[in-house]
Scaffold this active site. Structure first.
Site, PDB file in Angstrom:
ATOM      1  N   ASP A  52     -29.453 -15.372  11.159  1.00  0.00           N
ATOM      2  CA  ASP A  52     -29.315 -14.094  11.014  1.00  0.00           C
ATOM      3  C   ASP A  52     -29.550 -13.647   9.722  1.00  0.00           C
ATOM      4  O   ASP A  52     -29.701 -14.318   8.688  1.00  0.00           O
ATOM      5  CB  ASP A  52     -27.677 -13.954  11.213  1.00  0.00           C
ATOM      6  CG  ASP A  52     -27.369 -13.979  12.699  1.00  0.00           C
ATOM      7  OD1 ASP A  52     -27.257 -12.859  13.258  1.00  0.00           O
ATOM      8  OD2 ASP A  52     -26.578 -15.172  12.956  1.00  0.00           O
ATOM      9  N   HIS A  92     -24.486  -5.927  11.565  1.00  0.00           N
ATOM     10  CA  HIS A  92     -22.935  -6.314  11.809  1.00  0.00           C
ATOM     11  C   HIS A  92     -22.393  -7.046  10.822  1.00  0.00           C
ATOM     12  O   HIS A  92     -23.152  -7.826   9.976  1.00  0.00           O
ATOM     13  CB  HIS A  92     -22.795  -6.440  13.223  1.00  0.00           C
ATOM     14  CG  HIS A  92     -23.390  -7.864  13.483  1.00  0.00           C
ATOM     15  ND1 HIS A  92     -24.581  -8.259  13.412  1.00  0.00           N
ATOM     16  CD2 HIS A  92     -22.954  -9.259  13.436  1.00  0.00           C
ATOM     17  CE1 HIS A  92     -25.031  -9.411  13.771  1.00  0.00           C
ATOM     18  NE2 HIS A  92     -23.796  -9.973  13.765  1.00  0.00           N
ATOM     19  N   ASP A 100     -17.928 -17.117  15.069  1.00  0.00           N
ATOM     20  CA  ASP A 100     -17.945 -16.909  13.657  1.00  0.00           C
ATOM     21  C   ASP A 100     -17.312 -17.829  12.940  1.00  0.00           C
ATOM     22  O   ASP A 100     -16.111 -18.002  13.154  1.00  0.00           O
ATOM     23  CB  ASP A 100     -17.549 -15.229  13.429  1.00  0.00           C
ATOM     24  CG  ASP A 100     -18.625 -14.243  14.015  1.00  0.00           C
ATOM     25  OD1 ASP A 100     -19.483 -14.800  14.572  1.00  0.00           O
ATOM     26  OD2 ASP A 100     -17.951 -12.917  13.921  1.00  0.00           O
ATOM     27  N   GLU A 185     -25.130  -7.126  19.064  1.00  0.00           N
ATOM     28  CA  GLU A 185     -25.474  -6.707  20.585  1.00  0.00           C
ATOM     29  C   GLU A 185     -25.283  -5.296  20.900  1.00  0.00           C
ATOM     30  O   GLU A 185     -24.531  -4.623  20.193  1.00  0.00           O
ATOM     31  CB  GLU A 185     -24.271  -7.420  21.490  1.00  0.00           C
ATOM     32  CG  GLU A 185     -24.479  -9.052  21.383  1.00  0.00           C
ATOM     33  CD  GLU A 185     -23.273  -9.790  21.887  1.00  0.00           C
ATOM     34  OE1 GLU A 185     -23.330 -11.040  22.423  1.00  0.00           O
ATOM     35  OE2 GLU A 185     -22.319  -9.249  22.211  1.00  0.00           O
ATOM     36  N   LYS A 293     -30.372  -8.010  22.210  1.00  0.00           N
ATOM     37  CA  LYS A 293     -29.196  -8.829  22.700  1.00  0.00           C
ATOM     38  C   LYS A 293     -28.300  -8.155  23.631  1.00  0.00           C
ATOM     39  O   LYS A 293     -27.722  -6.937  22.827  1.00  0.00           O
ATOM     40  CB  LYS A 293     -28.550 -10.056  21.798  1.00  0.00           C
ATOM     41  CG  LYS A 293     -27.835 -10.648  22.435  1.00  0.00           C
ATOM     42  CD  LYS A 293     -27.319 -11.879  21.815  1.00  0.00           C
ATOM     43  CE  LYS A 293     -26.413 -11.649  20.416  1.00  0.00           C
ATOM     44  NZ  LYS A 293     -25.820 -12.907  19.993  1.00  0.00           N
ATOM     45  N   HIS A 298     -18.529 -11.049  31.636  1.00  0.00           N
ATOM     46  CA  HIS A 298     -18.322 -11.462  32.894  1.00  0.00           C
ATOM     47  C   HIS A 298     -16.838 -11.437  33.449  1.00  0.00           C
ATOM     48  O   HIS A 298     -16.653 -11.630  34.491  1.00  0.00           O
ATOM     49  CB  HIS A 298     -18.873 -13.080  32.958  1.00  0.00           C
ATOM     50  CG  HIS A 298     -18.045 -13.894  31.944  1.00  0.00           C
ATOM     51  ND1 HIS A 298     -16.903 -14.464  32.398  1.00  0.00           N
ATOM     52  CD2 HIS A 298     -18.392 -14.413  30.710  1.00  0.00           C
ATOM     53  CE1 HIS A 298     -16.284 -15.311  31.374  1.00  0.00           C
ATOM     54  NE2 HIS A 298     -17.143 -15.115  30.376  1.00  0.00           N
ATOM     55  N   THR A 340     -26.575 -13.084  27.205  1.00  0.00           N
ATOM     56  CA  THR A 340     -25.929 -14.357  26.849  1.00  0.00           C
ATOM     57  C   THR A 340     -25.159 -15.036  28.276  1.00  0.00           C
ATOM     58  O   THR A 340     -25.623 -14.307  29.289  1.00  0.00           O
ATOM     59  CB  THR A 340     -25.013 -13.968  25.946  1.00  0.00           C
ATOM     60  OG1 THR A 340     -23.984 -12.923  26.516  1.00  0.00           O
ATOM     61  CG2 THR A 340     -25.131 -13.509  24.670  1.00  0.00           C
ATOM     62  N   GLU A 378     -29.628 -16.991  26.061  1.00  0.00           N
ATOM     63  CA  GLU A 378     -28.677 -17.556  25.160  1.00  0.00           C
ATOM     64  C   GLU A 378     -27.444 -18.153  25.948  1.00  0.00           C
ATOM     65  O   GLU A 378     -26.822 -17.501  26.995  1.00  0.00           O
ATOM     66  CB  GLU A 378     -28.001 -17.016  24.127  1.00  0.00           C
ATOM     67  CG  GLU A 378     -29.020 -16.416  22.883  1.00  0.00           C
ATOM     68  CD  GLU A 378     -28.611 -15.565  21.875  1.00  0.00           C
ATOM     69  OE1 GLU A 378     -27.140 -15.738  21.702  1.00  0.00           O
ATOM     70  OE2 GLU A 378     -29.111 -15.092  21.068  1.00  0.00           O
ATOM     71  N   ASN A 379     -26.820 -19.301  25.471  1.00  0.00           N
ATOM     72  CA  ASN A 379     -25.746 -19.930  25.793  1.00  0.00           C
ATOM     73  C   ASN A 379     -24.501 -18.851  24.968  1.00  0.00           C
ATOM     74  O   ASN A 379     -24.755 -18.817  23.821  1.00  0.00           O
ATOM     75  CB  ASN A 379     -25.499 -21.222  25.888  1.00  0.00           C
ATOM     76  CG  ASN A 379     -25.683 -21.886  24.350  1.00  0.00           C
ATOM     77  OD1 ASN A 379     -26.824 -21.605  23.718  1.00  0.00           O
ATOM     78  ND2 ASN A 379     -24.962 -22.581  23.753  1.00  0.00           N
ATOM     79  N   ALA A 380     -23.500 -18.619  25.531  1.00  0.00           N
ATOM     80  CA  ALA A 380     -22.512 -17.974  24.909  1.00  0.00           C
ATOM     81  C   ALA A 380     -21.436 -18.723  23.978  1.00  0.00           C
ATOM     82  O   ALA A 380     -21.281 -18.272  23.006  1.00  0.00           O
ATOM     83  CB  ALA A 380     -21.289 -16.985  25.742  1.00  0.00           C
ATOM     84  N   LEU A 381     -21.113 -20.052  24.414  1.00  0.00           N
ATOM     85  CA  LEU A 381     -20.325 -20.874  23.946  1.00  0.00           C
ATOM     86  C   LEU A 381     -20.884 -22.350  23.298  1.00  0.00           C
ATOM     87  O   LEU A 381     -22.181 -22.555  24.102  1.00  0.00           O
ATOM     88  CB  LEU A 381     -19.066 -21.089  24.781  1.00  0.00           C
ATOM     89  CG  LEU A 381     -18.190 -19.933  25.108  1.00  0.00           C
ATOM     90  CD1 LEU A 381     -17.206 -20.321  26.177  1.00  0.00           C
ATOM     91  CD2 LEU A 381     -17.506 -19.084  23.979  1.00  0.00           C
ATOM     92  N   ARG A 418     -25.538 -24.267  18.875  1.00  0.00           N
ATOM     93  CA  ARG A 418     -25.963 -23.913  17.679  1.00  0.00           C
ATOM     94  C   ARG A 418     -26.243 -25.227  16.979  1.00  0.00           C
ATOM     95  O   ARG A 418     -25.789 -26.501  17.377  1.00  0.00           O
ATOM     96  CB  ARG A 418     -25.217 -23.024  16.561  1.00  0.00           C
ATOM     97  CG  ARG A 418     -23.849 -23.736  16.249  1.00  0.00           C
ATOM     98  CD  ARG A 418     -22.931 -22.814  15.483  1.00  0.00           C
ATOM     99  NE  ARG A 418     -22.358 -21.622  16.430  1.00  0.00           N
ATOM    100  CZ  ARG A 418     -21.833 -20.663  16.094  1.00  0.00           C
ATOM    101  NH1 ARG A 418     -22.207 -20.151  14.599  1.00  0.00           N
ATOM    102  NH2 ARG A 418     -21.448 -19.683  16.773  1.00  0.00           N
TER     103      ARG A 418
END
Length: 450
Positions: A52, A92, A100, A185, A293, A298, A340, A378-381, A418
């Protein structure tokens, strides 16, 4: 690559950097450690890294007082390790969303405007402000030392272009993702942990600042319904759909409900359209791809209301595709659609939340392909297990490897969340390297037999 597998099956992977607040001193202090980690990624076959580029750091001192020095140090380090980069124009706040790990607010001089005019921030029905991102209601309001929010974002991207010429010329950056909302996003901040949201709450509509309220009143009056107001029965952050009148009593299917949801979702698309238009101007002539993004919401996907998607601004129902209009807007700007939750399976979710991540990814992939837009994911988690990796492999190439050229269905890239000590643990990293090889298609798709 095996000779029997065409190169078109290859899906590049970028790993998100996990950094503390980026200052030149911090980057230099961690230089040796970061170099070692980058070399490990390179040795695993990773194509590049993502980071970022925080507005709250670069323009923190005052309007148009940009300080890119820390990022230049970081970019040089990545370039020296022969890796490529994805960068995110992050307008953001960092802090308040899942994953985060530090707090980086938007610039103080911007937040100070909110002291006298708190309506520059997204606002829910009860008047709570969300300071993660400026409300789209001020996109064209000259409230920031004479500049509009759109001009703030545009000037920032132009400054990046001017200051990063050497890296752009060297083609270090493959993608520039343009942040369009909370967590980067294109959505409203309908589900924020800072506001007390807990999964799987439906979230709240975020359009009660005076600017968006006035806009709605104007458009409602123009169609002959001046008596229509914004919803007062949409529920609270942690409600279920059936506990609210708007969703449970099918208010969202009424003429007034449909009108509101159309306006709410269209404002989001117009917001993205304006900023991406500026992004294309800023990076005209650069050999980079632009991306945007979209959040993988879901939960409640298998409920008729799709309530969590609707409060976030995705007007998606069984008879209305909420993602195709977004893809259509992105196609006008030649911008990739980055989605994601690629790692998620229905069987791993709480049945009470009526989740449908697998169907959601399929729906979005279909919508994006119909509009002939490039799709990435991307993966979310954070994940380190074989089952999640296999689900990603299935999503990035739904039909598997093609031996006759590029597959008809294939995502163009994957961003992995990450880089950190846990990923680099011996067992985890061994599984990750096998995942990278399969993402690169050096053998046919199959479960990770490790």
């Amino acid at each position: 690559m095996q000779a029997s597998v065409p190169l078109g099956n290859y899906v590049p992977i970028y790993v998100m950097l996990q950094l503390d607040i980026i200052t030149t001193d911090n980057v230099l202090k961690d230089k040796t450690r970061l170099q070692m980690q980058l070399k490990q990624l390179q040795g695993a076959g990773v194509d590049g890294v993502m980071c970022d580029v925080w507005w709250g750091i670069v323009e923190s001192k005052g309007p148009k007082e940009y300080d890119w020095s820390a990022y230049k140090t970081l970019f040089q380090l990545v370039q020296d390790c022969n890796l490529k980069m994805q960068v995110v124009m992050s307008f953001h706040q960092c802090g308040g969303n899942i994953g985060d790990d530090v707090n980086i607010p938007i610039p103080r001089w911007v937040r100070d405007v909110g002291v006298t005019d708190p309506d520059i921030f997204y606002t829910n029905r009860t008047g709570n402000r969300n300071i993660e991102y400026l409300t789209i209601g001020v996109d064209n309001q000259p409230l920031f030392s004479g500049r509009t929010a759109i001009e703030l974002y545009s000037d920032y991207m132009k400054s990046f272009r001017e200051n990063m010429g050497e890296f752009l010329d060297a083609e270090l950056f493959t993608d520039i993702e343009v942040g369009l909302g909370p967590a980067g996003e294109l959505r409203y901040p309908s589900y924020s942990q800072n506001q007390g949201w807990v999964f799987p709450g439906i979230g709240e509509f975020q359009c009660y600042d005076k600017y968006l309220k006035a806009d709605f009143e104007e458009v409602a009056t123009n169609v002959g319904h001046s008596e229509w107001g914004l919803p007062i029965d949409g529920g609270e952050y942690n409600d279920n759909p059936d506990t609210t009148s708007f969703f449970g009593s099918k208010g969202y299917l009424s003429e007034k409900g449909k009108f509101f949801l159309t306006w709410y979702s269209n404002k989001l698309i117009i917001h993205g359209d304006q900023i991406l238009n500026e992004a294309n101007k800023a990076f005209l002539g650069c050999k980079v791809k632009l991306a945007c993004k979209i959040s993988g919401i879901h939960w409640w996907y298998k409920d008729a209301t799709h309530a969590a998607e609707l409060t976030a601004g995705y007007y998606n129902l069984h008879d209305r595709d909420g993602y195709r209009p977004i893809a259509r807007m992105l196609s006008r700007h030649y911008v990739a659609f980055n989605f994601t939750c690629l790692e998620m399976k229905n069987s791993k979710q709480d049945p009470a939340a009526k989740c449908g991540p697998q169907e959601l990814v399929q729906q979005v992939f279909s919508a994006v392909k119909r509009e002939e837009v490039v799709m990435a994911g991307e993966n979310a988690l954070e994940i380190y297990d074989r089952e999640a990796y296999n689900q990603i492999l299935l999503n990035v190439r739904p039909n598997g490897i093609s031996k006759n050229g590029p597959p008809k269905l294939k995502m163009e890239a994957l961003t992995f969340l990450r880089l950190g000590d846990e990923l680099l643990e011996k067992k985890n990293f061994r599984i990750f390297k096998a995942f990278v090889r399969k993402l690169h298609a050096d053998q046919v798709y199959m479960s990770l037999g490790i």
